[in-house]
Design an enzyme around this catalytic site. Structure first.
Site, PDB file in Angstrom:
ATOM      1  N   HIS A 292       7.815  -6.463 -36.674  1.00  0.00           N
ATOM      2  CA  HIS A 292       8.110  -5.840 -37.967  1.00  0.00           C
ATOM      3  C   HIS A 292       7.987  -4.325 -37.800  1.00  0.00           C
ATOM      4  O   HIS A 292       7.023  -3.839 -37.182  1.00  0.00           O
ATOM      5  CB  HIS A 292       7.089  -6.246 -39.027  1.00  0.00           C
ATOM      6  CG  HIS A 292       7.083  -7.688 -39.398  1.00  0.00           C
ATOM      7  ND1 HIS A 292       7.574  -8.156 -40.591  1.00  0.00           N
ATOM      8  CD2 HIS A 292       6.627  -8.786 -38.738  1.00  0.00           C
ATOM      9  CE1 HIS A 292       7.415  -9.473 -40.661  1.00  0.00           C
ATOM     10  NE2 HIS A 292       6.839  -9.888 -39.548  1.00  0.00           N
TER      11      HIS A 292
ATOM     12  N   HIS B  61       8.986 -11.618 -33.111  1.00  0.00           N
ATOM     13  CA  HIS B  61       9.669 -10.464 -33.698  1.00  0.00           C
ATOM     14  C   HIS B  61       8.637  -9.383 -33.996  1.00  0.00           C
ATOM     15  O   HIS B  61       7.472  -9.678 -34.266  1.00  0.00           O
ATOM     16  CB  HIS B  61      10.421 -10.846 -34.982  1.00  0.00           C
ATOM     17  CG  HIS B  61       9.599 -11.604 -35.966  1.00  0.00           C
ATOM     18  ND1 HIS B  61       9.361 -12.957 -35.820  1.00  0.00           N
ATOM     19  CD2 HIS B  61       8.940 -11.223 -37.083  1.00  0.00           C
ATOM     20  CE1 HIS B  61       8.594 -13.369 -36.814  1.00  0.00           C
ATOM     21  NE2 HIS B  61       8.309 -12.341 -37.599  1.00  0.00           N
TER      22      HIS B  61
ATOM     23  N   ASN C 167       2.934 -10.652 -36.102  1.00  0.00           N
ATOM     24  CA  ASN C 167       2.091 -11.775 -36.513  1.00  0.00           C
ATOM     25  C   ASN C 167       2.186 -12.849 -35.441  1.00  0.00           C
ATOM     26  O   ASN C 167       3.286 -13.183 -34.975  1.00  0.00           O
ATOM     27  CB  ASN C 167       2.559 -12.327 -37.860  1.00  0.00           C
ATOM     28  CG  ASN C 167       2.354 -11.337 -39.000  1.00  0.00           C
ATOM     29  OD1 ASN C 167       1.352 -10.636 -39.042  1.00  0.00           O
ATOM     30  ND2 ASN C 167       3.321 -11.266 -39.911  1.00  0.00           N
TER      31      ASN C 167
ATOM     32  N   GLY D 229      -0.657 -15.340 -39.551  1.00  0.00           N
ATOM     33  CA  GLY D 229       0.320 -15.011 -40.582  1.00  0.00           C
ATOM     34  C   GLY D 229       1.767 -15.179 -40.164  1.00  0.00           C
ATOM     35  O   GLY D 229       2.680 -14.808 -40.901  1.00  0.00           O
ATOM     36  N   GLN D 230       2.002 -15.742 -38.981  1.00  0.00           N
ATOM     37  CA  GLN D 230       3.381 -15.913 -38.532  1.00  0.00           C
ATOM     38  C   GLN D 230       4.047 -17.056 -39.289  1.00  0.00           C
ATOM     39  O   GLN D 230       3.470 -18.143 -39.430  1.00  0.00           O
ATOM     40  CB  GLN D 230       3.414 -16.199 -37.022  1.00  0.00           C
ATOM     41  CG  GLN D 230       4.824 -16.219 -36.448  1.00  0.00           C
ATOM     42  CD  GLN D 230       4.846 -16.371 -34.926  1.00  0.00           C
ATOM     43  OE1 GLN D 230       3.802 -16.523 -34.285  1.00  0.00           O
ATOM     44  NE2 GLN D 230       6.042 -16.341 -34.366  1.00  0.00           N
TER      45      GLN D 230
ATOM     46  N   ASP E 137      14.503  -7.046 -43.144  1.00  0.00           N
ATOM     47  CA  ASP E 137      13.772  -8.217 -43.611  1.00  0.00           C
ATOM     48  C   ASP E 137      14.328  -8.640 -44.969  1.00  0.00           C
ATOM     49  O   ASP E 137      14.604  -7.818 -45.836  1.00  0.00           O
ATOM     50  CB  ASP E 137      12.272  -7.896 -43.720  1.00  0.00           C
ATOM     51  CG  ASP E 137      11.436  -9.152 -43.781  1.00  0.00           C
ATOM     52  OD1 ASP E 137      10.694  -9.433 -42.828  1.00  0.00           O
ATOM     53  OD2 ASP E 137      11.525  -9.878 -44.803  1.00  0.00           O
ATOM     54  N   ILE E 138      14.483  -9.967 -45.130  1.00  0.00           N
ATOM     55  CA  ILE E 138      15.055 -10.507 -46.367  1.00  0.00           C
ATOM     56  C   ILE E 138      14.106 -10.290 -47.550  1.00  0.00           C
ATOM     57  O   ILE E 138      14.550 -10.276 -48.707  1.00  0.00           O
ATOM     58  CB  ILE E 138      15.379 -12.011 -46.163  1.00  0.00           C
ATOM     59  CG1 ILE E 138      16.454 -12.486 -47.104  1.00  0.00           C
ATOM     60  CG2 ILE E 138      14.149 -12.873 -46.252  1.00  0.00           C
ATOM     61  CD1 ILE E 138      17.007 -13.863 -46.750  1.00  0.00           C
TER      62      ILE E 138
HETATM   63  P1  5GP Z   1       6.387 -13.501 -39.893  1.00  0.00           P
HETATM   64  O1  5GP Z   1       5.504 -13.879 -41.040  1.00  0.00           O
HETATM   65  O2  5GP Z   1       6.848 -14.708 -39.117  1.00  0.00           O
HETATM   66  O3  5GP Z   1       5.824 -12.419 -39.029  1.00  0.00           O
HETATM   67  O4  5GP Z   1       7.646 -12.825 -40.537  1.00  0.00           O
HETATM   68  C1  5GP Z   1       8.841 -13.487 -40.811  1.00  0.00           C
HETATM   69  C2  5GP Z   1       9.667 -12.533 -41.616  1.00  0.00           C
HETATM   70  O5  5GP Z   1      11.007 -12.986 -41.571  1.00  0.00           O
HETATM   71  C3  5GP Z   1       9.257 -12.461 -43.076  1.00  0.00           C
HETATM   72  O6  5GP Z   1       8.927 -11.116 -43.406  1.00  0.00           O
HETATM   73  C4  5GP Z   1      10.487 -12.946 -43.828  1.00  0.00           C
HETATM   74  O7  5GP Z   1      10.719 -12.224 -45.018  1.00  0.00           O
HETATM   75  C5  5GP Z   1      11.603 -12.749 -42.828  1.00  0.00           C
HETATM   76  N1  5GP Z   1      12.694 -13.702 -42.915  1.00  0.00           N
HETATM   77  C6  5GP Z   1      12.590 -15.043 -43.058  1.00  0.00           C
HETATM   78  N2  5GP Z   1      13.814 -15.600 -43.088  1.00  0.00           N
HETATM   79  C7  5GP Z   1      14.705 -14.588 -42.968  1.00  0.00           C
HETATM   80  C8  5GP Z   1      16.129 -14.544 -42.929  1.00  0.00           C
HETATM   81  O8  5GP Z   1      16.842 -15.547 -43.045  1.00  0.00           O
HETATM   82  N3  5GP Z   1      16.694 -13.309 -42.793  1.00  0.00           N
HETATM   83  C9  5GP Z   1      15.944 -12.181 -42.677  1.00  0.00           C
HETATM   84  N4  5GP Z   1      16.610 -11.023 -42.532  1.00  0.00           N
HETATM   85  N5  5GP Z   1      14.600 -12.192 -42.703  1.00  0.00           N
HETATM   86  C10 5GP Z   1      13.987 -13.381 -42.850  1.00  0.00           C
END
Ligand code: 5GP
Ligand code: ZN
Length: 112
Positions: free
Chosen positions: A101, A99, A86, A92-93, A31-32
């Site tokens: 986590h 995906h 999420n 929270g998505q 995760d970034i």
């Molecule tokens: P969500 O909130 O959709 O479950 O999680 C999205 C996740 O993707 C977040 O934790 C965010 O930090 C990560 N993320 C968003 N953009 C990028 C990216 O360009 N590269 C990577 N490796 N992670 C990302």
């Protein structure tokens, strides 16, 4: 492939990334913005917006993603870990490409 989707762009190579795992069906990448010492994402190559969009036809893919979590967690030295999916903006998505986590090794923030 969804043209507006950051994960689809990563999967097709339009955005460079360091993948920690790849097979015919999925990738995994760190995760970034990690919420734990180890925080990676298991992402299917198929664009599915969220868990709420999944159908029976995705059952095997979802199982494959889930079974990768302990395998990759072990490879990253985790004795235990958390998994999080999420679903929907209200859940929270932020990235609308499903995906999982995987987090472990000590939290950095209370997000997950
Ligand atoms: P969500 O909130 O959709 O479950 O999680 C999205 C996740 O993707 C977040 O934790 C965010 O930090 C990560 N993320 C968003 N953009 C990028 C990216 O360009 N590269 C990577 N490796 N992670 C990302
Ligand atoms: Zn996508």
């Amino acid at each position: 492939m969804s043209e507006d989707c950051i994960f689809c762009k990563i999967i097709c190579g339009a955005i460079p990334s360091k993948k920690i795992y790849e097979d015919d069906e999925v990738i995994a990448l760190n995760d970034i913005n990690p919420s734990a010492s180890v925080h990676f994402l298991i992402v299917p190559k198929l664009h599915i917006a969220s868990l709420a969009s999944c159908k029976t036809q995705h059952q095997a893919l979802l199982g494959h993603m889930l079974l990768l979590a302990p395998k990759l967690a072990k490879e990253h030295g985790l004795a235990g870990f958390k998994t999080l999916i999420n679903t929907g903006a209200a859940g929270g998505q932020e990235v609308f490409h499903i995906h999982i986590h995987v987090l472990g090794g000590g939290e950095k923030s209370p997000k997950a």
